[in-house]
Scaffold this active site. Sequence first.
Site, PDB file in Angstrom:
ATOM      1  N   LYS A  54       0.905  -1.222  -0.108  1.00 43.94           N
ATOM      2  CA  LYS A  54      -0.042   0.038  -0.027  1.00 43.94           C
ATOM      3  C   LYS A  54       0.811   1.131   0.111  1.00 43.94           C
ATOM      4  O   LYS A  54       1.862   1.273   0.451  1.00 43.94           O
ATOM      5  CB  LYS A  54      -0.723  -0.110   1.343  1.00 43.94           C
ATOM      6  CG  LYS A  54      -1.809  -1.041   1.313  1.00 43.94           C
ATOM      7  CD  LYS A  54      -2.968  -0.944   0.349  1.00 43.94           C
ATOM      8  CE  LYS A  54      -3.873  -1.933   0.528  1.00 43.94           C
ATOM      9  NZ  LYS A  54      -5.100  -1.914  -0.660  1.00 43.94           N
ATOM     10  N   CYS A  55       0.289   2.316  -0.589  1.00 40.26           N
ATOM     11  CA  CYS A  55       1.161   3.531  -0.386  1.00 40.26           C
ATOM     12  C   CYS A  55       1.153   4.173   0.867  1.00 40.26           C
ATOM     13  O   CYS A  55       0.102   3.818   1.738  1.00 40.26           O
ATOM     14  CB  CYS A  55       0.333   4.608  -1.191  1.00 40.26           C
ATOM     15  SG  CYS A  55       1.000   4.645  -3.227  1.00 40.26           S
ATOM     16  N   PRO A  56       2.152   4.658   1.349  1.00 39.07           N
ATOM     17  CA  PRO A  56       3.280   4.958   0.487  1.00 39.07           C
ATOM     18  C   PRO A  56       4.535   4.244   0.326  1.00 39.07           C
ATOM     19  O   PRO A  56       5.521   4.837   0.042  1.00 39.07           O
ATOM     20  CB  PRO A  56       3.614   6.426   1.282  1.00 39.07           C
ATOM     21  CG  PRO A  56       3.490   5.920   2.807  1.00 39.07           C
ATOM     22  CD  PRO A  56       2.272   4.948   2.829  1.00 39.07           C
TER      23      PRO A  56
END
Length: 117
Positions: A54-56
Amino acid sequence: MRFRSRGTRRAAPAGRHRRDQAAAPEQPAAAPAEPQADPAHPTPALVIDALGRKCPIPIIWLAERIREIPVGEVVAVLADDVAARTDVPAWCRMKSQEFVREETLERGWAFHIRRCY
């Protein structure tokens, strides 16, 4: 007195005479296909696989590893988080790196970034 052959010769193809066949220039042999560098789609010097993250995380890994490639080369970040589609170009703008392109993969996207400094 003329003699006719007994059919051992093959007839010339329709519309072509033997003289035309002899005068036909030879076709040059095709050169082997060499991969050519496409300036619009440069080959990445480094691929960061952030699929499933998942970002970041893709941005953090990009920021950590972009210095591994020389200035002017391209790094590809593979990610399947939808937020990466906006985060990677935004990071490039903030850090003055060139966002080259986004490529759709079977799973996720490949973001190509050129190191500018």
